[in-house]
Write a protein that holds these residues in place. Structure first.
Motif, mmCIF file in Angstrom:
data_model
loop_
_atom_site.group_PDB
_atom_site.id
_atom_site.type_symbol
_atom_site.label_atom_id
_atom_site.label_comp_id
_atom_site.label_asym_id
_atom_site.label_seq_id
_atom_site.Cartn_x
_atom_site.Cartn_y
_atom_site.Cartn_z
ATOM 1 N N ILE A 50 -5.610 28.137 30.007
ATOM 2 C CA ILE A 50 -4.896 27.582 28.853
ATOM 3 C C ILE A 50 -5.728 27.856 27.609
ATOM 4 O O ILE A 50 -6.840 27.346 27.479
ATOM 5 C CB ILE A 50 -4.636 26.071 29.014
ATOM 6 C CG1 ILE A 50 -3.744 25.817 30.234
ATOM 7 C CG2 ILE A 50 -3.995 25.502 27.750
ATOM 8 C CD1 ILE A 50 -3.365 24.368 30.455
ATOM 9 N N THR A 63 -4.112 25.404 21.976
ATOM 10 C CA THR A 63 -2.741 25.397 22.496
ATOM 11 C C THR A 63 -2.411 24.006 23.022
ATOM 12 O O THR A 63 -3.262 23.330 23.592
ATOM 13 C CB THR A 63 -2.610 26.408 23.656
ATOM 14 O OG1 THR A 63 -2.970 27.703 23.181
ATOM 15 C CG2 THR A 63 -1.198 26.452 24.198
ATOM 16 N N PHE A 91 2.348 23.965 27.205
ATOM 17 C CA PHE A 91 1.948 25.360 27.414
ATOM 18 C C PHE A 91 2.718 25.980 28.575
ATOM 19 O O PHE A 91 2.766 25.438 29.673
ATOM 20 C CB PHE A 91 0.453 25.445 27.694
ATOM 21 C CG PHE A 91 -0.013 26.808 28.136
ATOM 22 C CD1 PHE A 91 -0.052 27.862 27.236
ATOM 23 C CD2 PHE A 91 -0.401 27.038 29.451
ATOM 24 C CE1 PHE A 91 -0.466 29.134 27.635
ATOM 25 C CE2 PHE A 91 -0.832 28.288 29.857
ATOM 26 C CZ PHE A 91 -0.855 29.338 28.942
ATOM 27 N N SER A 133 -1.593 21.766 25.566
ATOM 28 C CA SER A 133 -1.641 21.877 27.030
ATOM 29 C C SER A 133 -0.451 21.193 27.700
ATOM 30 O O SER A 133 -0.106 21.515 28.836
ATOM 31 C CB SER A 133 -2.951 21.294 27.559
ATOM 32 O OG SER A 133 -3.154 19.985 27.070
#
Length: 351
Positions: free
Chosen positions: A75, A79, A84, A81
């Motif tokens: 990941i 971003t 994602f 998570s």
């Protein structure tokens, strides 16, 4: 007859000439040779692969794994998570994994779904968070309401839970690679000392903040387990549980709440930049600053064996957070100045 003997002599000479010498190993590439692996060393190409998810977990696991295993986080930093969506290339990485270490507690659901579909049958998926606390210890809050059923998964923000993660990681790596038991135990011992120092510095930071200011309003509600451990009160979160921007009505309520409680600052997120946060701070007449829960400071690799930035670590992230919180809530940010944020293994390892 002489011709036959001559031919046999030439063939025997060719066999000797083409045989590998005792101190060289023949590569599958005929143009490449390598020195044999000495006792206690591992060939890089034969390292077992451990796949992790978010950067703090990757860094914690890397500090235990050292150079015996390859640790790869999938990941990307910066971003979300929670939302994602794994890329096709991640399926390839997961298909080669010998062990997959996730946080669990519903944090990386799309990633874990892909892992189950892509991984070899014998590869284990181990959830650190789900094995650190029991269901009766789950916390539900503003970003993670109980009616939705997803608990707050951000256990690692609490250094005491990071210690539990490191211990669990050591157990899993030892089960995967029993020959490295002593190596992992040494790395764990050294890393736990760093985490203990972080815990002590955190308690000193909190003690330096006036009691009336020990309240957190953040953009994303990732500080619940930290607050429970260190005596802070989480008074709200800007981001709703659907991870979208708050409505005008929600913003108005938050502004009123901040004014009534009288906190001097609110905290945004490096991962969730928001103009709403700035609007709330401006109208409530408080300061604003960004903290991080899964993005390590500076540029670098979360894998300790690839990291060239001594601050790009889980401990570095938390030290930076403590500095920011103390600076904005009336505490002493210098109390983390002497904290060793480096890894215990790898190119940036420090004593």
């Amino acid at each position: 007859m002489k011709t036959l003997l001559g031919l046999l002599f030439v063939l025997s000479f060719m066999v000797v000439a083409c045989s590998p010498s005792q101190d060289k190993t023949v590569s599958s590439n005929p143009e490449v040779t390598s020195t044999p692996v000495q006792a206690g060393e591992q060939k890089t190409q034969n390292k077992l692969l451990v796949v992790t998810t978010v950067a703090p977990l990757t860094n914690i696991v890397s500090n235990i794994a050292g150079d015996r295993l390859e640790v790869k986080g999938i990941i990307p930093e910066g971003t979300d998570s929670h939302t994602f969506e794994p890329r096709p290339s991640d399926a390839d990485i997961l298909s080669k994994a010998n062990l997959i270490i996730a946080n669990g507690l519903h944090l990386e659901s799309p990633t874990e779904k892909l892992a189950k579909a892509s991984k070899p049958k014998e590869t284990k998926i181990f959830e650190l968070g789900s094995n650190t606390i029991t269901q009766d210890q789950w916390l539900f809050d503003f970003s993670f309401p109980k009616e939705k059923g997803d608990p707050n998964p951000h256990l690692w923000v609490n250094p005491k839970y990071a210690e539990a993660y490191a211990k669990l990681a050591a157990q899993q790596l030892t089960a995967l690679d029993p020959a490295g038991k002593d190596y992992y135990a040494t790395n764990l011992k050294n890393y736990l000392q760093r985490l203990d120092a972080l815990d002590k510095a955190t308690r000193e930071i909190v003690a330096s903040i006036p009691a009336k200011n020990r309240k957190l309003l953040t953009y994303h509600d990732s500080w619940a387990y930290w607050a429970r451990e260190y005596g802070f009160q989480v008074i709200g979160a800007i981001q709703p549980s659907d991870f979208k921007e708050p409505s005008a009505q929600d913003v108005a309520k938050l502004i009123d709440q901040i004014r009534k409680i009288g906190v001097p600052a609110i905290f945004g997120s490096e991962v969730y930049p928001s103009k709403v946060e700035e609007q709330i701070a401006r109208e409530a007449k408080v300061k604003t600053a960004n903290t991080a829960d899964d993005e390590l400071p500076g540029k670098g690799s979360a894998n300790a064996m690839e990291n060239t930035n001594p601050e790009h670590t889980y401990i570095g992230m938390m030290a930076n957070n403590m500095r920011i919180i103390a600076s904005n809530l009336g505490g002493n940010p210098d109390l983390v100045k002497n904290l060793n944020t480096g890894n215990v293994v790898g190119p940036t390892a420090t004593k």
